[in-house]
Scaffold this motif. Structure first.
Motif, PDB file in Angstrom:
ATOM      1  N   ARG A   6     -22.544  13.609   4.953  1.00  0.00           N
ATOM      2  CA  ARG A   6     -21.333  13.933   4.191  1.00  0.00           C
ATOM      3  C   ARG A   6     -21.268  15.450   4.016  1.00  0.00           C
ATOM      4  O   ARG A   6     -22.303  16.092   3.778  1.00  0.00           O
ATOM      5  CB  ARG A   6     -21.403  13.229   2.828  1.00  0.00           C
ATOM      6  CG  ARG A   6     -20.066  13.134   2.099  1.00  0.00           C
ATOM      7  CD  ARG A   6     -19.154  12.127   2.718  1.00  0.00           C
ATOM      8  NE  ARG A   6     -17.901  11.989   1.976  1.00  0.00           N
ATOM      9  CZ  ARG A   6     -16.770  12.641   2.307  1.00  0.00           C
ATOM     10  NH1 ARG A   6     -16.741  13.460   3.338  1.00  0.00           N
ATOM     11  NH2 ARG A   6     -15.679  12.452   1.607  1.00  0.00           N
ATOM     12  N   VAL A  46     -11.243   5.603  -7.614  1.00  0.00           N
ATOM     13  CA  VAL A  46     -10.518   4.943  -8.704  1.00  0.00           C
ATOM     14  C   VAL A  46     -11.076   3.523  -8.876  1.00  0.00           C
ATOM     15  O   VAL A  46     -11.235   3.027  -9.992  1.00  0.00           O
ATOM     16  CB  VAL A  46      -9.003   4.938  -8.394  1.00  0.00           C
ATOM     17  CG1 VAL A  46      -8.239   4.037  -9.356  1.00  0.00           C
ATOM     18  CG2 VAL A  46      -8.461   6.369  -8.453  1.00  0.00           C
ATOM     19  N   TYR A  55       0.843  -1.183   0.000  1.00  0.00           N
ATOM     20  CA  TYR A  55       0.000   0.000   0.000  1.00  0.00           C
ATOM     21  C   TYR A  55       0.878   1.233   0.000  1.00  0.00           C
ATOM     22  O   TYR A  55       1.901   1.278   0.691  1.00  0.00           O
ATOM     23  CB  TYR A  55      -0.862  -0.049   1.272  1.00  0.00           C
ATOM     24  CG  TYR A  55      -1.805   1.098   1.428  1.00  0.00           C
ATOM     25  CD1 TYR A  55      -2.902   1.237   0.587  1.00  0.00           C
ATOM     26  CD2 TYR A  55      -1.623   2.039   2.430  1.00  0.00           C
ATOM     27  CE1 TYR A  55      -3.782   2.288   0.737  1.00  0.00           C
ATOM     28  CE2 TYR A  55      -2.502   3.085   2.595  1.00  0.00           C
ATOM     29  CZ  TYR A  55      -3.582   3.208   1.739  1.00  0.00           C
ATOM     30  OH  TYR A  55      -4.451   4.250   1.897  1.00  0.00           O
ATOM     31  N   LYS A  60      -9.738  14.956  -2.149  1.00  0.00           N
ATOM     32  CA  LYS A  60      -9.283  13.998  -1.135  1.00  0.00           C
ATOM     33  C   LYS A  60      -8.303  14.730  -0.220  1.00  0.00           C
ATOM     34  O   LYS A  60      -7.084  14.645  -0.383  1.00  0.00           O
ATOM     35  CB  LYS A  60      -8.658  12.772  -1.814  1.00  0.00           C
ATOM     36  CG  LYS A  60      -8.567  11.563  -0.881  1.00  0.00           C
ATOM     37  CD  LYS A  60      -8.336  10.292  -1.673  1.00  0.00           C
ATOM     38  CE  LYS A  60      -7.946   9.122  -0.791  1.00  0.00           C
ATOM     39  NZ  LYS A  60      -8.978   8.647   0.114  1.00  0.00           N
ATOM     40  N   THR A  98     -16.950  -0.331  -2.992  1.00  0.00           N
ATOM     41  CA  THR A  98     -15.669  -0.410  -3.704  1.00  0.00           C
ATOM     42  C   THR A  98     -14.689   0.579  -3.091  1.00  0.00           C
ATOM     43  O   THR A  98     -15.073   1.671  -2.688  1.00  0.00           O
ATOM     44  CB  THR A  98     -15.815  -0.059  -5.202  1.00  0.00           C
ATOM     45  OG1 THR A  98     -16.212   1.311  -5.333  1.00  0.00           O
ATOM     46  CG2 THR A  98     -16.811  -0.956  -5.898  1.00  0.00           C
TER      47      THR A  98
HETATM   48  N1  PXG Z   1     -14.845   7.423  -0.606  1.00  0.00           N
HETATM   49  C1  PXG Z   1     -14.014   7.884   0.347  1.00  0.00           C
HETATM   50  C2  PXG Z   1     -14.498   8.891   1.306  1.00  0.00           C
HETATM   51  C3  PXG Z   1     -12.693   7.395   0.405  1.00  0.00           C
HETATM   52  O1  PXG Z   1     -11.864   7.852   1.341  1.00  0.00           O
HETATM   53  C4  PXG Z   1     -13.185   5.961  -1.489  1.00  0.00           C
HETATM   54  C5  PXG Z   1     -14.458   6.494  -1.502  1.00  0.00           C
HETATM   55  C6  PXG Z   1     -12.796   4.947  -2.525  1.00  0.00           C
HETATM   56  O2  PXG Z   1     -11.901   5.527  -3.456  1.00  0.00           O
HETATM   57  P1  PXG Z   1     -10.787   4.652  -4.197  1.00  0.00           P
HETATM   58  O3  PXG Z   1     -10.114   5.632  -5.101  1.00  0.00           O
HETATM   59  O4  PXG Z   1      -9.887   4.106  -3.124  1.00  0.00           O
HETATM   60  O5  PXG Z   1     -11.506   3.596  -4.935  1.00  0.00           O
HETATM   61  C7  PXG Z   1     -12.273   6.418  -0.522  1.00  0.00           C
HETATM   62  C8  PXG Z   1     -10.859   5.901  -0.485  1.00  0.00           C
HETATM   63  C9  PXG Z   1      -8.260   3.526   4.558  1.00  0.00           C
HETATM   64  C10 PXG Z   1      -8.340   3.810   3.112  1.00  0.00           C
HETATM   65  O6  PXG Z   1      -7.126   3.493   5.076  1.00  0.00           O
HETATM   66  C11 PXG Z   1      -9.410   4.536   2.605  1.00  0.00           C
HETATM   67  C12 PXG Z   1      -9.458   4.820   1.247  1.00  0.00           C
HETATM   68  C13 PXG Z   1      -8.491   4.385   0.413  1.00  0.00           C
HETATM   69  C14 PXG Z   1      -7.435   3.662   0.941  1.00  0.00           C
HETATM   70  C15 PXG Z   1      -7.354   3.361   2.297  1.00  0.00           C
HETATM   71  O7  PXG Z   1      -9.309   3.355   5.187  1.00  0.00           O
HETATM   72  N2  PXG Z   1     -10.520   5.549   0.830  1.00  0.00           N
END
Ligand code: PXG
Length: 300
Positions: free
Chosen positions: A140, A211, A88, A151, A246
């Motif tokens: 939210r 993503v 990661y 982000k 996802t």
């Molecule tokens: N919504 C939110 C609020 C996020 O933080 C996603 C959707 C999904 O996005 P991606 O691009 O990952 O498909 C996220 C991403 C963790 C952790 O440590 C959280 C995310 C990504 C990686 C690790 O909990 N969130």
């Protein structure tokens, strides 16, 4: 693999990476980040994550002191330094060090941190059984306050929802927007399957455009499944044939109970399973290689 960190031009073992207490990322959550997976010696959808990072930075008027290709090179160098083949990446750009006070102008230069480490996933049996979730009382952040498509290092909105989830004895929860429509989970995007169609909230509902969400929508279309971005209510979730989340960490995981309502027949559904398999296949074949073909340390 050894956890390594790139910090403003130097790559050091994770335990030696230190930042200033005057960094505005720490003081105010002033910065942006990405979470990225490494599968089999390849970085999954690296360009898409980098693009989202620069978009987030632009939105908050943060100048990233490297070009996208330099940032990609720094990321790959950090992975090589730790001999990472599966793990990661946490890419962070903070406003940098400055005096106390909100003014970002106090920070002459943004700081870049790249953490390459392992990741903790949901237990395997939850992918077999599916998750139980609640809809959270915490709404939210509206895009008029802080657009969730950025982000940023401000995750308290999601953390407050996560606290509700944990108090309910669960692992994930679904957040509604200020109008009461479904937005996303605390760290994942939400999909439902209804009458054979795959539905997910549109970006204007106030979500992070995941993503993994993009990848799953692409895969579904490739599999001949109709995909639509549609405004959803909690009742649309309760009445769905299938529901899944996802995200980079979660990948594709079924939701089988929401606010006590059993979804479908209470087990991961056929479309969810199909997309989970297709997503896994994608992670096996796609991605930016960390090691040039045949080089030492290659996973192959
Ligand atoms: N919504 C939110 C609020 C996020 O933080 C996603 C959707 C999904 O996005 P991606 O691009 O990952 O498909 C996220 C991403 C963790 C952790 O440590 C959280 C995310 C990504 C990686 C690790 O909990 N969130």
């Amino acid at each position: 693999m050894r956890p390594m960190v790139y910090l403003d031009g130097r790559i050091v073992p994770a335990g030696e990476a230190m930042v200033s207490v005057y960094d505005h990322g720490l003081l105010y959550g002033d910065g942006v980040f990405e979470g990225i997976r490494v599968y089999h010696g390849r970085v999954f959808r690296l360009e898409q994550h980098i693009r989202r990072l620069y978009r987030s930075a632009r939105a908050i008027m943060l100048d990233i002191p490297l070009t996208p290709s330099e940032l990609i090179d720094a990321t790959l160098a950090t992975l090589r330094a730790g001999e990472c083949t599966d793990g990661y990446i946490r890419l962070i750009v903070t406003r940098g060090v400055g005096d106390l006070g909100l003014d970002p102008g106090k920070c002459p230069k943004a700081s870049i941190i790249i953490i390459c480490d392992g990741i903790s996933l949901y237990p395997a049996e939850l992918y077999e059984r599916g998750l139980e979730v609640i809809t959270c009382a915490t709404r939210r952040t509206p895009p008029t306050s802080l657009d969730p498509s950025v982000k940023s290092l401000n995750y308290l909105n999601n953390i407050l929802a996560k606290i509700e989830v944990k108090r309910a004895g669960l692992l994930e929860g679904i957040m509604l927007n200020s109008e009461g429509y479904v937005a996303e989970a605390t760290g994942d995007n939400v999909f439902v399957v209804s009458e054979g169609q795959l539905l997910t909230p549109p970006t204007h509902c106030g979500i992070l455009v995941g993503v993994t969400r993009d990848a799953v929508m692409e895969l579904a279309r490739r599999e001949g499944i109709e995909v639509q971005e549609r405004v959803l209510t909690p009742v649309d979730l309760y009445a769905a044939d299938e529901c899944f989340l996802t995200g980079t960490a979660a990948e594709v995981i079924a939701v089988v109970k929401i606010d006590g309502r059993v979804i479908g027949d209470g087990a991961p559904g056929p479309v969810t399973k199909r997309l989970r398999v297709a997503f896994h296949a994608l992670t096996e074949t796609e991605g930016v290689p960390i090691y040039p073909e045949g080089a030492a340390g290659s996973s192959g």
